[in-house]
Motif scaffolding. Structure first.
Motif, PDB file in Angstrom:
ATOM      1  N   ILE A 322       0.855  -1.178   0.000  1.00 16.18           N
ATOM      2  CA  ILE A 322       0.000   0.000   0.000  1.00 16.18           C
ATOM      3  C   ILE A 322       0.894   1.233   0.000  1.00 16.18           C
ATOM      4  CG2 ILE A 322      -1.752   1.292   1.284  1.00 16.18           C
ATOM      5  CD1 ILE A 322      -2.777  -1.277   2.406  1.00 16.18           C
ATOM      6  N   ALA A 341      -5.382  -0.282   6.571  1.00 17.50           N
ATOM      7  CA  ALA A 341      -5.587   1.150   6.374  1.00 17.50           C
ATOM      8  C   ALA A 341      -4.238   1.846   6.351  1.00 17.50           C
ATOM      9  CB  ALA A 341      -6.463   1.736   7.473  1.00 17.50           C
ATOM     10  N   LEU A 344      -5.516   7.695   4.050  1.00 14.72           N
ATOM     11  CA  LEU A 344      -6.932   7.799   3.756  1.00 14.72           C
ATOM     12  C   LEU A 344      -7.505   6.545   3.107  1.00 14.72           C
ATOM     13  CD1 LEU A 344      -6.945  11.417   2.234  1.00 14.72           C
ATOM     14  CD2 LEU A 344      -7.284  10.755   4.626  1.00 14.72           C
ATOM     15  N   ASP A 345      -6.662   5.607   2.698  1.00 15.81           N
ATOM     16  CA  ASP A 345      -7.099   4.443   1.933  1.00 15.81           C
ATOM     17  C   ASP A 345      -7.335   3.242   2.850  1.00 15.81           C
ATOM     18  OD1 ASP A 345      -6.822   5.907  -0.430  1.00 15.81           O
ATOM     19  OD2 ASP A 345      -4.693   5.377  -0.603  1.00 15.81           O
ATOM     20  N   ARG A 347      -8.602  -0.996   2.546  1.00 11.96           N
ATOM     21  CA  ARG A 347      -8.895  -2.131   1.674  1.00 11.96           C
ATOM     22  C   ARG A 347      -9.214  -3.359   2.514  1.00 11.96           C
ATOM     23  NH1 ARG A 347      -3.851  -3.820  -1.847  1.00 11.96           N
ATOM     24  NH2 ARG A 347      -5.038  -5.788  -1.987  1.00 11.96           N
ATOM     25  N   THR A 359      -9.053  -8.845  -3.422  1.00 20.52           N
ATOM     26  CA  THR A 359      -9.498  -7.640  -2.732  1.00 20.52           C
ATOM     27  C   THR A 359     -11.002  -7.509  -2.877  1.00 20.52           C
ATOM     28  OG1 THR A 359      -7.376  -6.550  -3.174  1.00 20.52           O
ATOM     29  CG2 THR A 359      -9.233  -5.150  -2.580  1.00 20.52           C
ATOM     30  N   GLN A 362     -12.363  -1.480  -1.745  1.00 21.84           N
ATOM     31  CA  GLN A 362     -11.451  -0.403  -1.390  1.00 21.84           C
ATOM     32  C   GLN A 362     -12.253   0.875  -1.208  1.00 21.84           C
ATOM     33  OE1 GLN A 362      -8.553  -0.340  -4.578  1.00 21.84           O
ATOM     34  NE2 GLN A 362      -7.142  -1.672  -3.439  1.00 21.84           N
ATOM     35  N   ALA A 363     -11.762   1.747  -0.311  1.00 28.08           N
ATOM     36  CA  ALA A 363     -12.460   2.998  -0.035  1.00 28.08           C
ATOM     37  C   ALA A 363     -11.451   4.053   0.377  1.00 28.08           C
ATOM     38  CB  ALA A 363     -13.512   2.813   1.051  1.00 28.08           C
ATOM     39  N   THR A 364     -11.851   5.314   0.187  1.00 26.19           N
ATOM     40  CA  THR A 364     -11.036   6.468   0.578  1.00 26.19           C
ATOM     41  C   THR A 364     -11.864   7.354   1.501  1.00 26.19           C
ATOM     42  OG1 THR A 364      -9.816   6.395  -1.497  1.00 26.19           O
ATOM     43  CG2 THR A 364      -9.698   8.423  -0.219  1.00 26.19           C
ATOM     44  N   GLU A 406     -20.011   3.113  -0.743  1.00 24.12           N
ATOM     45  CA  GLU A 406     -19.281   4.044   0.104  1.00 24.12           C
ATOM     46  C   GLU A 406     -19.452   3.613   1.560  1.00 24.12           C
ATOM     47  OE1 GLU A 406     -17.332   6.453  -0.744  1.00 24.12           O
ATOM     48  OE2 GLU A 406     -17.692   6.317  -2.906  1.00 24.12           O
TER      49      GLU A 406
END
Length: 639
Positions: A322, A341, A344-345, A347, A359, A362-364, A406
């Motif tokens: 990452i 984490a 900000l990312d 997974r 995977t 994934q989110a930000t 989200e």
């Protein structure tokens, strides 16, 4: 003069004679000190000679004969047992009573009657049979064995013991192996076993209870063995994780070590890094470590993540990287579900049916992630098996699931940052710090949310200090234990929202805590590990090491603690020494305590950490001084 005649029949056992003895039958025809025996060959001869022998004045009419004479004459005439006749008459009487009641209910048209429940009739019949001392209970006559077993399964151990003393039939029911097997399962012993695995489940349950009492006594009296899991290469301990019998540790040298505490004959396993990062010099520090029963995970400062199998070998089974440093790492205790984490990312990774990792999502997030927890059990909405992750960023707590586009917001209050986070299968608990004007509302709190509805159910705490740790996953049902920087350990009842106990524990703040139904184990920033009795609120014993307690986890008979230094790059033994190899006192230590019943010898008394020998509370155990000549070598294979 009255005479007693005892007659022995030396013939083959007749049908009516099976109620007495198969070889001969003995009948008492009158009560008198004078007893005579007659030997005859047949029942007809028996009756004729007996009537001729009795005097004329002793003969009575048939209707005036005593009951025992009529019983004997009935047996001589070839009739069946009077007990069986009484049972048959009782059955006939009950059937007539039942038919009369049924016909009365059918013909009654004036007033509607309440429908009689079959279970009520069964209970009434049971009470009536118990009141009739001359009748056999209906368990022996009409109730099938399977139905009686169905009733007995709702009884406790004490009630089963009392029922076993009622009669032989009840004794057989109370000793049934299926009953005691189900009771073992209910008590939490031998999960996954079958009825045929043990010849006597009652004795198995008794042995488990005795062993549990012995282990509890060892916990209270500080009797057990201690082992230090040290990696002697001069590097500083970075992070520790444990699950059941596995303990994994990461160091500043980039090395990862795995111990299996069930097999002390083998040394710590060396988990090799990925070939892509093995040649990197210098090796990055291990930032986070996690382990469960199937996999072990290590995250490094450069963003690399390695996953090993605890069973197949030492080579990684999965590797990814990452961008940036990994700030939070979480691993499910039930399945190989990994949440990572970095900044900000976020997974979420999980292997498929064939073992290939993929995977899931994934989110930000708007703010950097500070803590992350994989919800145990079946996560997601609707009760499906999709994993669910709770994570905190600033003053907001999010829920992340693969089916969501989200992350969902669970909690957010502007200006109130999240200090700690934990989750169970149905709830999430988070410590909220109050700032500014909000301090007038009672101070810092712990908010408890329902994961099913997403609504706040309770707010507890009201403390002036920040909540540094909270444990909801391993706590007893409807209980929550937490630690605070105000030096106190608190236990709350989630059903009422009240405080169960509050303990002044550590003068430098509480760093980790865990509780079960009767004890609390807490660790502090000063390096002290304390064991408390929850009901009395008294300290049982304590152990001390130099560095803060960053990891603490116990089960029924074992306790694993890790004292991890805050400074990862200390200088050597001498201040002018350029060698950065850390001295022993700077490395940190991992301690494994075993309180099982096979560690009750005097050689396994844990060393006392400190005592002024003035206070008597908590020091009712055998005292062993922590000096070199009091510690016996060879007491444990790992020494």
């Amino acid at each position: 003069m009255r005479t007693v005649i005892c007659i022995a029949v030396h013939t083959k056992p007749l049908k009516w004679a099976s109620l007495f003895n198969p070889s001969f039958s003995l009948y008492l025809l009158s009560r008198d000190p004078t007893v005579q025996f007659l030997s005859i060959s047949s029942p007809i001869h028996l009756r004729r000679e007996a009537s001729d022998w009795v005097p004329e004045h002793a003969k009575t009419p048939k209707e005036d004969q005593p009951e025992y004479v009529s019983i004997a004459e009935g047996l001589l005439d070839g009739r069946t047992s009077p007990l069986l006749e009484r049972i048959q008459e009782e059955r006939t009487r009950r059937k007539r009573q039942y038919y009369s009641l049924t016909s009365a209910c059918n013909t009654s048209q004036q007033q509607p009657q309440r429908k009689i429940n079959k279970g009520d009739k069964l209970v009434d019949q049971f009470i009536q049979d118990l009141n009739e001392t001359n009748d056999i209970p209906f368990f022996d006559i009409e109730l099938p064995y399977e139905l009686a077993l169905k009733i007995f399964q709702y009884l406790s151990q004490t009630e089963l013991g009392r029922c076993a003393q009622v009669s032989k039939a009840w004794g057989v029911l109370a000793e049934d192996e299926v009953l005691w097997f189900r009771m073992c399962q209910t008590e939490g012993y031998h999960h996954g076993a079958s009825v045929s695995d043990s010849p006597c489940w009652k004795s198995m349950l008794r042995d488990c209870k005795n062993s549990e009492n012995t282990v509890r006594s060892n916990w209270k009296n500080r009797v057990g063995s201690i082992s230090q899991l040290q990696y002697e290469l001069g590097k500083v301990l970075c992070d520790v994780s444990s699950c059941d019998s596995y303990v994994v540790a990461g160091y500043t040298s980039g090395d990862v070590r795995l111990w299996d505490t069930l097999h002390w004959d083998s040394a710590a396993s060396f988990l090799k890094p990925s070939p892509l990062t093995a040649d990197v010099t210098p090796r990055p520090h291990v930032s986070h470590i996690r382990v469960n029963n199937t996999v072990a995970v290590a995250a490094y400062d450069d963003g690399c993540v390695d996953v090993w199998s605890t069973e197949t070998g030492q080579e990684p089974v999965h590797h990814f990287q990452i961008p940036g440093r990994v700030h939070a790492l979480a691993l499910s205790q039930e399945s190989p579900t990994l949440a990572t984490a970095a900044g900000l990312d976020v997974r979420l990774d999980q292997p498929d049916e064939r073992g290939y990792w993929r995977t899931l999502c994934q989110a930000t997030l708007p703010k950097p992630v500070e803590s992350i927890v994989v919800v145990p059990g079946a996560g997601g909405r609707g009760g499906d098996n999709v994993p669910l992750v709770a994570l905190s960023a600033g003053e907001t707590v999010y829920l992340l699931a693969p089916e969501d586009l989200e992350p969902r917001v669970l909690h957010t209050v502007y200006g109130h940052p999240i200090t700690c986070l934990d989750a169970s299968a149905s709830h999430a608990a988070l410590g909220v710090k109050s700032c500014g004007w909000a301090m007038n509302d009672g101070g810092n709190k712990i908010q408890v949310y329902s994961l099913e509805t997403g609504q706040s159910e309770m707010s507890v705490g009201n403390s002036a200090g920040d909540f540094s740790c909270v444990n909801l996953r391993d706590s007893p049902p409807h209980m929550l234990v937490c630690g605070n920087k105000d030096r106190r350990v608190r236990v709350f009842d989630l059903r009422t929202g009240s405080s169960v106990t509050s303990l002044y524990a550590h003068h430098m703040g509480v760093t980790s805590v865990q509780a079960d139904d009767w004890k609390i184990v807490s660790g502090g920033g000063e390096g002290l590990v304390c064991v408390w009795e929850m009901r009395m609120g008294a300290k049982l014993w304590e152990m001390h090491n130099r560095h803060p307690v960053r990891h603490l986890r116990f089960n029924t008979s074992t306790l694993v603690t890790a004292n991890i230094p805050d400074e990862k790059s200390p200088r050597g033994a001498c201040i002018t020494d350029d060698d950065l190899t850390a001295h022993r006192r700077h490395r940190g230590v991992i301690c494994h305590y075993d309180f099982s019943e096979d560690s009750t010898s005097q050689d396994h008394v844990l060393p006392i950490c400190r005592s002024n020998y003035v206070e008597s509370s908590g020091y009712n155990y055998n005292i062993g001084l922590a000096v070199p000549y009091d510690i016996l070598s060879g007491s444990h294979p790992s020494h």
